[in-house]
Write a protein that holds these residues in place. Structure first.
Motif, PDB file in Angstrom:
ATOM      1  N   TYR A  59       0.917  -0.923  -0.029  1.00  0.00           N
ATOM      2  CA  TYR A  59      -0.072  -0.031  -0.228  1.00  0.00           C
ATOM      3  C   TYR A  59       0.916   1.362   0.076  1.00  0.00           C
ATOM      4  O   TYR A  59       0.350   2.264  -0.761  1.00  0.00           O
ATOM      5  CB  TYR A  59      -0.985   0.120   1.256  1.00  0.00           C
ATOM      6  N   SER A  60       2.133   1.191   0.535  1.00  0.00           N
ATOM      7  CA  SER A  60       3.062   2.357   0.644  1.00  0.00           C
ATOM      8  C   SER A  60       3.252   2.722  -1.025  1.00  0.00           C
ATOM      9  O   SER A  60       3.192   4.001  -1.311  1.00  0.00           O
ATOM     10  CB  SER A  60       4.342   2.106   1.142  1.00  0.00           C
ATOM     11  N   GLU A  61       3.613   1.437  -1.706  1.00  0.00           N
ATOM     12  CA  GLU A  61       3.996   1.982  -3.071  1.00  0.00           C
ATOM     13  C   GLU A  61       2.807   2.571  -3.938  1.00  0.00           C
ATOM     14  O   GLU A  61       2.992   3.331  -4.747  1.00  0.00           O
ATOM     15  CB  GLU A  61       4.641   0.657  -3.405  1.00  0.00           C
ATOM     16  N   PHE A  62       1.821   1.804  -3.489  1.00  0.00           N
ATOM     17  CA  PHE A  62       0.584   2.498  -4.475  1.00  0.00           C
ATOM     18  C   PHE A  62       0.159   3.632  -3.952  1.00  0.00           C
ATOM     19  O   PHE A  62       0.126   4.682  -4.871  1.00  0.00           O
ATOM     20  CB  PHE A  62      -0.624   1.493  -3.765  1.00  0.00           C
ATOM     21  N   LEU A  63       0.422   4.314  -2.641  1.00  0.00           N
ATOM     22  CA  LEU A  63       0.035   5.431  -2.335  1.00  0.00           C
ATOM     23  C   LEU A  63       1.252   6.512  -2.750  1.00  0.00           C
ATOM     24  O   LEU A  63       0.928   7.736  -3.217  1.00  0.00           O
ATOM     25  CB  LEU A  63      -0.008   5.663  -0.716  1.00  0.00           C
ATOM     26  N   ILE A  64       2.312   6.325  -2.920  1.00  0.00           N
ATOM     27  CA  ILE A  64       3.329   6.917  -3.551  1.00  0.00           C
ATOM     28  C   ILE A  64       3.090   7.141  -5.012  1.00  0.00           C
ATOM     29  O   ILE A  64       3.396   8.242  -5.527  1.00  0.00           O
ATOM     30  CB  ILE A  64       4.771   6.219  -3.180  1.00  0.00           C
TER      31      ILE A  64
END
Length: 73
Positions: free
Chosen positions: A62-67
């Motif tokens: 999810y971190s990669e998605f939000l970034i």
């Protein structure tokens, strides 16, 4: 932020956190019944699994998605 940016796996992520809460409650109950028992070994195994399986994998996704959506931390 999941809803705001349309994170597809938000329900699964919430389910995993609810499972975490249930496991913590279970460990607490074990400790309350037997404070001198093997809670430390159970706790260490639980934390190891949570750190390696959830934080290092699921949270990274999810971190990669939000970034990718332009969210800055």
């Amino acid at each position: 932020m999941f809803a705001e940016y349309g994170y597809a796996d938000s329900e699964e992520h919430k389910r995993q956190h609810n499972e975490l809460i249930a496991q913590v409650v279970e460990l607490k109950e074990k400790f309350m019944v037997n404070p001198q028992g093997t809670i430390s070994a159970d706790l260490m195994l639980f934390l190891k699994r949570w750190l390696t399986n959830h934080i290092m994998r699921t949270d990274k996704e999810y971190s990669e998605f939000l970034i990718s959506k332009g969210v800055k931390y």
